[in-house]
Design a protein around this motif. Structure first.
Motif, mmCIF file in Angstrom:
data_model
loop_
_atom_site.group_PDB
_atom_site.id
_atom_site.type_symbol
_atom_site.label_atom_id
_atom_site.label_comp_id
_atom_site.label_asym_id
_atom_site.label_seq_id
_atom_site.Cartn_x
_atom_site.Cartn_y
_atom_site.Cartn_z
ATOM 1 N N GLN A 169 19.207 8.352 -8.895
ATOM 2 C CA GLN A 169 19.804 7.278 -8.406
ATOM 3 C C GLN A 169 21.288 7.186 -8.876
ATOM 4 N N PRO A 170 22.011 8.162 -8.196
ATOM 5 C CA PRO A 170 23.442 8.742 -8.876
ATOM 6 C C PRO A 170 24.539 7.245 -8.755
ATOM 7 N N ASP A 171 24.196 6.345 -7.798
ATOM 8 C CA ASP A 171 25.209 5.281 -7.447
ATOM 9 C C ASP A 171 24.315 4.068 -8.084
ATOM 10 N N GLY A 172 23.640 4.087 -9.036
ATOM 11 C CA GLY A 172 22.828 2.908 -9.564
ATOM 12 C C GLY A 172 21.748 2.428 -8.608
ATOM 13 N N SER A 193 16.028 4.033 -14.511
ATOM 14 C CA SER A 193 17.409 3.244 -14.214
ATOM 15 C C SER A 193 16.870 1.693 -14.110
ATOM 16 N N PHE A 194 18.175 1.208 -14.662
ATOM 17 C CA PHE A 194 18.250 -0.176 -14.705
ATOM 18 C C PHE A 194 19.601 -0.792 -13.989
ATOM 19 N N ASN A 195 19.837 -1.869 -13.627
ATOM 20 C CA ASN A 195 21.094 -2.278 -13.210
ATOM 21 C C ASN A 195 22.175 -2.516 -14.250
ATOM 22 N N GLY A 196 23.300 -2.224 -14.204
ATOM 23 C CA GLY A 196 24.421 -2.390 -15.000
ATOM 24 C C GLY A 196 24.362 -0.833 -15.614
ATOM 25 N N PRO A 202 25.563 -7.325 -13.584
ATOM 26 C CA PRO A 202 26.824 -7.768 -12.735
ATOM 27 C C PRO A 202 26.571 -8.833 -12.231
ATOM 28 N N GLU A 203 25.501 -9.535 -11.910
ATOM 29 C CA GLU A 203 25.478 -10.758 -11.220
ATOM 30 C C GLU A 203 25.516 -11.995 -12.015
ATOM 31 N N PRO A 204 26.653 -12.718 -11.602
ATOM 32 C CA PRO A 204 26.998 -13.648 -12.443
ATOM 33 C C PRO A 204 25.943 -14.779 -12.999
#
Length: 577
Positions: A64-67, A136-139, A433-435
């Motif tokens: 997942q190169p772009d997240g 992979s994780f978000n952020g 990234p999500e507020p």
């Protein structure tokens, strides 16, 4: 040519490449397939579900190169030029483990930067390096337990090739690699797999999210998904062992539990690759069934973490008794765990307000099946301010703790920086990234510790980049006064453990422990370990005639007939005739 395959049992799916949607063919097994002759390695792709117009990444994505929200990329495992062909593996028995977090182990926070510090671990005497989760994780940064892609290494660390370079470099230096993996829940952001198929259970949730579907309708493919991930880390990335996170949260009512099925297939893979492979469970159950051989109706895992050993040492050294530490802290408790691994073994737990655990058969279960530690990511990072033992304990007590751990009958594990009494904290950090998610994590963390008496102002903001930066190791400390002394002791203890077979004897029924007023003695064959926890000198009975001192944490130790004079806060290892 690449064969694209995805399991979608109840919906229609299309493959998207270069902005074009391509029809796939559905098999009777619920798998959709399509051969694409011109889609070689490096091709970006995604899937489009009939009820969701946006393209989604492959649940089995290798890259997942772009997240986690971006497209997947075709990756060829066979193309990597491995140089570890002579590697025959590393046995868990007799090994010393070293737990590290890739993002905070070095200033750069990458696999390649971690490689540059491997020689330090070799000089220390480490046998196996244990990585916190790297899928992979978000952020950009995170502890790793919010992973959502269970086959793809995190791109910010270096992606698939970066992990392979790290494992390759470890093997070239004689170091095995243990990888921490999480199969009890998906992270809160980017978990698209459940949109494709029933990966989650309707039966309930655990503390970290919805439970994974291990025994409900369509669960066979979900179990296959997990086991294929396990096999991929061990086979495709040449990893030597896996640490399975919180297996007590794997809800499975099948006659053959997922863990047993996993152990069977890993044993088979071990024969195929010609090297030992191990599975290590983290469990809150205090149940030796996990590490009991399958022939004796156990699950057949190789080892499990031993939190009770940590709790006994931590409370004795620090005096803390809050929360789950309430039943620990006595010398009697330490004696129990040093000889039996579990303190709660069918006994009352005041924290749980019920009986907890099951006894270990000391004559049949070897001590090396228990991974023990003074500190780890949980026991530091889940403190309100992430403070290490070095923040509160005297150098003398730090040395006593290290001595008791590294002369114990268990498989010892160090947490990165522990070996030089690192001064930086290791705190809980996220980069959502999500507020809304960021705010929920901030609020939840402060409420959690407020109930333990910590003021909200004392709890670092997990989303503040400074919290992450504070948690990075300061490698300049190694040669500084105080730190260098602790590092030297750890090296001597690991060397001593390796030189004396009595100190690696795994037989729990051969361990003898006695104690008195703020002192404890542990006998391991002809090696005796004595520790004076008092702030004043003490004379300690050894119940044997010592012939020489093998190691002392401080000068001033005096051997007598069947006893030893110990300065304040001192430990010694002696050899007896």
């Amino acid at each position: 040519m690449t064969v694209f395959e995805v399991w979608v049992p109840e919906k229609t799916v299309k493959l998207r490449i270069d902005g074009t949607d391509r029809d796939m063919e559905r098999g009777d097994d619920g798998w959709w397939r399509l051969d694409v002759p011109d889609a070689g390695p490096g091709t970006d792709y995604s899937y489009v579900l009939t009820e969701h117009d946006s393209p989604l990444p492959d649940p089995r994505s290798k890259w997942q190169p772009d997240g986690v929200h971006g497209p997947s990329r075709v990756y060829d495992h066979a193309a990597y030029p491995w140089s570890d062909g002579a590697w025959t593996g590393r046995q868990l028995p007799g090994s010393v483990l070293y737990e590290l977090h890739v993002g905070t182990f070095t200033p750069q926070g990458t696999f390649d930067a971690a490689v540059e510090r491997l020689d330090h671990l070799v000089e220390l005497g480490i046998d196996m390096v244990e990585l916190l989760p790297v899928n992979s994780f978000n952020g950009e940064y995170n502890w790793g337990y919010d992973g959502v892609c269970w086959f793809a290494p995190h791109e910010a660390y270096g992606g698939p090739d970066g992990l392979k370079r790290f494992v390759d470099a470890c093997h070239q230096r004689g170091l095995g690699v243990v990888l921490d993996v999480v199969y009890n829940h998906f992270g809160p952001s980017g978990a698209y797999a459940p949109m494709f198929a029933p990966y989650l259970s309707s039966a309930g949730a655990n503390p970290w999210g919805d439970s994974v579907n291990l025994d409900g309708p369509e669960s066979e493919e979900v179990r296959r998904y997990i086991i294929d991930s396990v096999l991929s880390w061990l086979r495709d990335y040449h990893v030597d062992a896996l640490r399975l996170d919180a297996v007590h949260a794997l809800v499975d009512h099948n006659a053959v539990h997922l863990l047993e099925q996993m152990a069977v297939e890993v044993d088979s893979l071990s024969v195929h690759v010609g090297r030992p492979l191990a599975l290590i469970a983290e469990s809150d159950l205090n149940d030796p069934k996990l590490i009991t051989p399958r022939a004796a109706t156990g699950y057949g895992l190789d080892a499990q973490w031993a939190d009770d050993v940590h709790h006994a040492l931590h409370t004795l050294l620090t005096g803390e008794r809050q929360g789950y530490y309430g039943d620990f802290g006595s010398l009697e408790c330490l004696e129990t765990v040093l000889t039996s691994a579990f303190f709660h073994a069918g006994t009352w737990s005041s924290f749980r307000r019920r009986n907890h655990g099951r006894p270990v058969d000391r004559t049949r279960v070897p001590g090396h099946r228990f991974v023990a530690y003074l500190q780890n990511h949980d026991q530091i990072g889940n403190r309100a301010i992430g403070d290490r033992l070095s923040a509160t304990l005297s150098p003398g007590l730090l040395k006593i703790g290290a001595t008791l751990l590294l002369t114990s009958p268990f498989t010892p594990m160090l947490f990165m920086g522990e070996e030089w009494a690192a001064s930086n904290p290791w705190q809980f950090f996220t980069s959502h990234p999500e507020p809304e998610l960021a705010e929920a994590v901030q609020t939840g963390r402060r409420r959690e510790f407020a109930s333990h008496g910590w003021a909200e102002t004392e709890v670092p903001d997990p989303q503040d980049p400074a919290t992450f930066q504070r948690s990075k190791l300061d490698w300049s400390e190694l040669g500084k006064p105080g730190h260098a002394e602790i590092l030297d002791l750890y090296k001597r203890l690991i060397t001593l453990r390796r030189e004396h077979t009595d100190l690696t004897d795994p037989r729990l029924d051969k361990v003898e422990v006695w104690h008195g007023d703020q002192y404890v003695v542990m006998r391991r064959g002809r090696c005796l370990v004595a520790a004076n926890l008092a702030a004043v000198p003490q004379t300690v009975s050894l119940k044997a005639v010592p012939s020489k001192v093998l190691l002392a944490t401080e000068p001033g130790v005096v051997l007598q007939r069947d006893r030893v004079e110990l300065p304040a806060e001192t430990a010694v290892v002696v050899y007896a005739r």
